[in-house]
Design an enzyme around this catalytic site. Sequence first.
Site, short mmCIF file in Angstrom:
data_model
loop_
_atom_site.label_atom_id
_atom_site.label_comp_id
_atom_site.label_asym_id
_atom_site.label_seq_id
_atom_site.Cartn_x
_atom_site.Cartn_y
_atom_site.Cartn_z
N GLY A 1 -28.89 52.12 14.33
CA GLY A 1 -27.43 52.00 14.28
C GLY A 1 -26.74 53.17 14.94
O GLY A 1 -27.34 53.88 15.77
N ASP A 2 -25.50 53.43 14.55
CA ASP A 2 -24.72 54.45 15.28
C ASP A 2 -25.27 55.87 15.10
O ASP A 2 -25.18 56.69 16.02
CB ASP A 2 -23.22 54.36 14.97
N THR B 1 -29.25 46.78 13.27
CA THR B 1 -28.61 46.96 11.96
C THR B 1 -28.05 45.62 11.52
O THR B 1 -27.46 44.90 12.33
CB THR B 1 -27.48 48.01 12.00
N ASP C 1 -25.56 45.23 9.80
CA ASP C 1 -24.12 45.35 9.54
C ASP C 1 -23.23 44.88 10.68
O ASP C 1 -22.02 44.73 10.50
CB ASP C 1 -23.78 46.81 9.21
N ASN D 1 -21.58 48.20 5.43
CA ASN D 1 -21.34 49.60 5.79
C ASN D 1 -19.98 49.83 6.46
O ASN D 1 -19.91 50.24 7.61
CB ASN D 1 -22.48 50.11 6.69
N GLU E 1 -13.92 30.93 -0.66
CA GLU E 1 -12.46 30.77 -0.71
C GLU E 1 -11.73 32.06 -0.37
O GLU E 1 -10.65 32.05 0.21
CB GLU E 1 -12.02 30.30 -2.11
N GLU F 1 -19.38 45.74 0.72
CA GLU F 1 -19.83 46.94 -0.03
C GLU F 1 -19.00 48.17 0.36
O GLU F 1 -18.24 48.14 1.33
CB GLU F 1 -21.31 47.21 0.30
N LYS G 1 -18.33 35.58 -12.82
CA LYS G 1 -19.60 36.31 -12.82
C LYS G 1 -19.68 37.10 -11.51
O LYS G 1 -19.09 36.69 -10.51
CB LYS G 1 -20.79 35.34 -12.87
#
Length: 322
Positions: free
Chosen positions: A103-104, A126, A128, A172, A188, A223, A246
Amino acid sequence: MIKKIGILTSGGDAPGMNAAVRAVVKTAINSGVEVYGILDGYRGILENRIIKMEKSDVAGIQSRGGTILGTVRYPEFKNAEVREATAAKLKELGIEALVCIGGDGTYMGAMRLTELGINCIGIPGTIDNDISSTDYTLGFDTAMNTIAYCIDHLRDTSSSHHRCTVVEVMGNHCGDLAMFSAVGLAAEIVVTPQHMMSVDQIIDKLNSFRGQGRKQTTVLVSEKMAEMNVVDLAAEIDKRTKYEAKWEILGRIQRGGAPSAFDRLLGATLGGYATQLLLKGKGGLAVGIHNNQLVANPIYEALKMHKEPYFNINEMLDLLNN
Ligand code: ADP
């Protein structure tokens, strides 16, 4: 003419890295160049964990998840003295150029090593999709397929129980995994750094869905969002709507598994292309695909680029949910 190149995988692993490793090894050997596999990212160089690779070492690995070369976080590589010793070690071994898959962070390391006389080419690996110089990174498609599998299962039970399920996916700080999954898998509501919603807005939307008779709903959240904790969000939904709520955090399950056909294709084409560029004496570049073309951008530009999804997320959610 270059005689020896190295290859490493670094940062977070991603399905499709092995397909890229295979392509690099085959392209180099078929061009009369020796290839050395460096174990566990940049750290493996100074620790001399470097193996000469043959075609037999990469037979069949395109279908395997993870990376056969291993990967570790090696923050010491941000230190200029460590990088200088690393470049000197590569020169001592006669390894003139490197393919760096990651990645970066990995790209930063590749750029710095190129400045020290070791030509490096970065391949975006990655899940992401947070590298803007390519439309898609290795592993993103497989991760979306894993998310699809999980959402399908969750929706079955969510429908039976008339629930709202709040699902946290990786990314990320890049909302692509959440946004692409929300549109493709018909969630939704989606909340990402690029598509923020307040808790009140989410509750209002859910109440209107419930008012329309929708028995179950799915909320996808990226996240690492300080503003949005899925556990607290599910508690608020439970309290303030007629849905029982939930939460699920999908976590590293999204990083594993056999790569999708698309990620194998991407690994094969980018691995071959990166090696061809290195053998032409190029370095300091990040390869990718853009508008259906192979592209190579200077790494320092690749790290500054910006990309948007090819669809408008608000428009898509409105079209699909009303
Ligand atoms: P990713 O490549 O997935 O973004 P990291 O950010 O952990 O993952 O970076 C992978 C590795 O790249 C680090 O462990 C480190 O060895 C190297 N790296 C990261 N940032 C830099 C930097 N600024 N300069 C030099 N090397 C770096």
